[in-house]
Design a protein around this motif. Structure first.
Motif, PDB file in Angstrom:
ATOM      1  N   ASN A  29       1.809  26.259 -30.704  1.00 43.01           N
ATOM      2  CA  ASN A  29       2.417  27.575 -30.496  1.00 43.01           C
ATOM      3  C   ASN A  29       2.542  28.041 -29.052  1.00 43.01           C
ATOM      4  O   ASN A  29       3.360  28.918 -28.769  1.00 43.01           O
ATOM      5  N   VAL A  30       1.741  27.466 -28.151  1.00 43.40           N
ATOM      6  CA  VAL A  30       1.742  27.949 -26.766  1.00 43.40           C
ATOM      7  C   VAL A  30       2.244  26.899 -25.779  1.00 43.40           C
ATOM      8  O   VAL A  30       3.146  27.176 -24.974  1.00 43.40           O
ATOM      9  N   PHE A  31       1.702  25.710 -25.838  1.00 46.55           N
ATOM     10  CA  PHE A  31       2.048  24.671 -24.871  1.00 46.55           C
ATOM     11  C   PHE A  31       3.544  24.368 -24.806  1.00 46.55           C
ATOM     12  O   PHE A  31       4.073  24.150 -23.703  1.00 46.55           O
ATOM     13  N   PRO A  32       4.270  24.339 -25.937  1.00 44.84           N
ATOM     14  CA  PRO A  32       5.703  24.019 -25.843  1.00 44.84           C
ATOM     15  C   PRO A  32       6.508  25.011 -25.008  1.00 44.84           C
ATOM     16  O   PRO A  32       7.587  24.680 -24.513  1.00 44.84           O
ATOM     17  N   TYR A  33       5.996  26.212 -24.815  1.00 47.76           N
ATOM     18  CA  TYR A  33       6.753  27.255 -24.120  1.00 47.76           C
ATOM     19  C   TYR A  33       6.269  27.490 -22.690  1.00 47.76           C
ATOM     20  O   TYR A  33       7.082  27.662 -21.780  1.00 47.76           O
ATOM     21  N   ILE A  34       4.962  27.520 -22.488  1.00 47.57           N
ATOM     22  CA  ILE A  34       4.446  27.827 -21.146  1.00 47.57           C
ATOM     23  C   ILE A  34       3.381  26.835 -20.701  1.00 47.57           C
ATOM     24  O   ILE A  34       2.734  27.032 -19.665  1.00 47.57           O
ATOM     25  N   GLY A  35       3.204  25.770 -21.446  1.00 45.69           N
ATOM     26  CA  GLY A  35       2.111  24.843 -21.176  1.00 45.69           C
ATOM     27  C   GLY A  35       2.187  24.117 -19.851  1.00 45.69           C
ATOM     28  O   GLY A  35       1.164  23.728 -19.294  1.00 45.69           O
ATOM     29  N   LYS A  36       3.386  23.915 -19.327  1.00 45.01           N
ATOM     30  CA  LYS A  36       3.547  23.172 -18.077  1.00 45.01           C
ATOM     31  C   LYS A  36       3.555  24.074 -16.840  1.00 45.01           C
ATOM     32  O   LYS A  36       3.650  23.577 -15.719  1.00 45.01           O
ATOM     33  N   HIS A  53       7.424  35.420 -30.910  1.00 41.63           N
ATOM     34  CA  HIS A  53       8.076  34.293 -31.578  1.00 41.63           C
ATOM     35  C   HIS A  53       7.254  33.845 -32.783  1.00 41.63           C
ATOM     36  O   HIS A  53       7.805  33.525 -33.853  1.00 41.63           O
ATOM     37  N   MET A  54       5.933  33.834 -32.657  1.00 40.28           N
ATOM     38  CA  MET A  54       5.062  33.470 -33.769  1.00 40.28           C
ATOM     39  C   MET A  54       5.185  34.487 -34.904  1.00 40.28           C
ATOM     40  O   MET A  54       5.225  34.112 -36.089  1.00 40.28           O
ATOM     41  N   GLU A  61      -1.012  36.572 -38.339  1.00 42.58           N
ATOM     42  CA  GLU A  61      -2.463  36.425 -38.235  1.00 42.58           C
ATOM     43  C   GLU A  61      -2.828  35.305 -37.265  1.00 42.58           C
ATOM     44  O   GLU A  61      -3.769  35.426 -36.479  1.00 42.58           O
ATOM     45  N   THR A  62      -2.077  34.210 -37.294  1.00 42.05           N
ATOM     46  CA  THR A  62      -2.311  33.117 -36.344  1.00 42.05           C
ATOM     47  C   THR A  62      -2.032  33.597 -34.932  1.00 42.05           C
ATOM     48  O   THR A  62      -2.755  33.242 -33.995  1.00 42.05           O
ATOM     49  N   ALA A  63      -0.997  34.409 -34.763  1.00 37.39           N
ATOM     50  CA  ALA A  63      -0.671  34.959 -33.442  1.00 37.39           C
ATOM     51  C   ALA A  63      -1.844  35.770 -32.902  1.00 37.39           C
ATOM     52  O   ALA A  63      -2.185  35.689 -31.708  1.00 37.39           O
ATOM     53  N   ARG A  64      -2.471  36.541 -33.762  1.00 39.10           N
ATOM     54  CA  ARG A  64      -3.621  37.340 -33.333  1.00 39.10           C
ATOM     55  C   ARG A  64      -4.774  36.455 -32.874  1.00 39.10           C
ATOM     56  O   ARG A  64      -5.431  36.727 -31.867  1.00 39.10           O
TER      57      ARG A  64
END
Length: 250
Positions: A29-36, A53-54, A61-64
């Motif tokens: 959920n995070v690395f594909p967008y800002i991981g680099k 987006h999540m 709930e996962t976003a939280r």
């Protein structure tokens, strides 16, 4: 990557399953967008966009939970002078509030008795039958139950010793085993005792049973998702034990 550095330091302090779950959520959920990106270059609106987006994908709930992880990562970044401030902590009040839902569980003593009889008549895999019988006798979380290992079972002391790294709170947990629980384990040992797990995966013996195994068995016995779930065994345990004595099962 700073997030992986933070995770490597945190991993020894939490149980293995929790550490794996945290990293998997970041990778999905995070690395594909800002991981680099260098963490100091990420802005609050950009990070918020990840969580929004999540939410659009229906996993609020996962976003939280991922936001809390990011708060910890940014805190680590600030402490190690890789970021000027914790931008994640200011986003906590922005995400959608997820209504609290209680896990389905039987609360009526007569219905617990009916569940006992349904389990006793279960015609599926023998290890699944043993799991259904043992679950309400040990008062542990589903993840801890699924990953039970034979090396943790002490028949002489009538104890199940769960290692600290497998527990949610990170401390060793000793589960007393009743006479009924010990008998279930003795019956099962000739079937699965040659391997690592008390309840191995039906097709992959070197892995623990699927989280859906007990749930599928309950559905097969006619219990709907709003009537009973795997976690519900913990809350019905006192009624379950009373029913054992009443109807003479176990």
């Amino acid at each position: 990557m700073l997030a992986r550095e933070w995770h490597a330091k945190k991993q020894p302090k939490v149980k293995e399953l929790t550490a794996q779950r945290i990293m998997r959520r970041l990778e999905m959920n995070v690395f594909p967008y800002i991981g680099k990106r260098p963490i100091s270059s990420i802005t609050a609106p950009e990070l918020l966009g990840v969580f929004q987006h999540m939410e659009k994908r229906g996993i609020a709930e996962t976003a939280r939970r991922v936001l809390q992880t990011c708060c910890d990562i940014w805190k680590y970044a600030v402490l190690t002078e890789r970021a000027p401030q914790n931008i994640a902590v200011n986003l906590k009040g922005v995400l959608t509030v997820v209504p609290v839902t209680h896990r389905a569980s039987i609360t009526d003593a007569k219905q617990v008795g009916a569940l006992l009889r349904a389990i006793d008549a279960y015609q599926g895999h023998f290890s699944t039958l043993c799991a259904l019988r043992l679950a309400p006798l040990v008062f542990v979380r589903p993840g801890e139950f699924q990953h039970a290992e034979w090396s943790e079972i002490d028949f002489d002391k009538a104890e199940w010793v769960i290692r600290a790294e497998k527990m949610k709170m990170g401390t060793k947990h000793i589960v007393p085993l009743s006479r009924q629980a010990l008998q279930i384990l003795r019956d099962l040992h000739p079937v699965t005792g040659f391997g690592r797990y008390v309840f191995p995966h039906i097709f992959k013996k070197d892995r623990p049973m699927s989280p859906n195994t007990i749930l599928s068995a309950l559905r097969g016995m006619g219990y709907a998702k709003d009537e009973m779930c795997t976690h519900g065994f913990r809350s019905i345990a006192p009624l379950y034990l009373m029913s054992l004595a009443t109807i003479g099962i176990g």
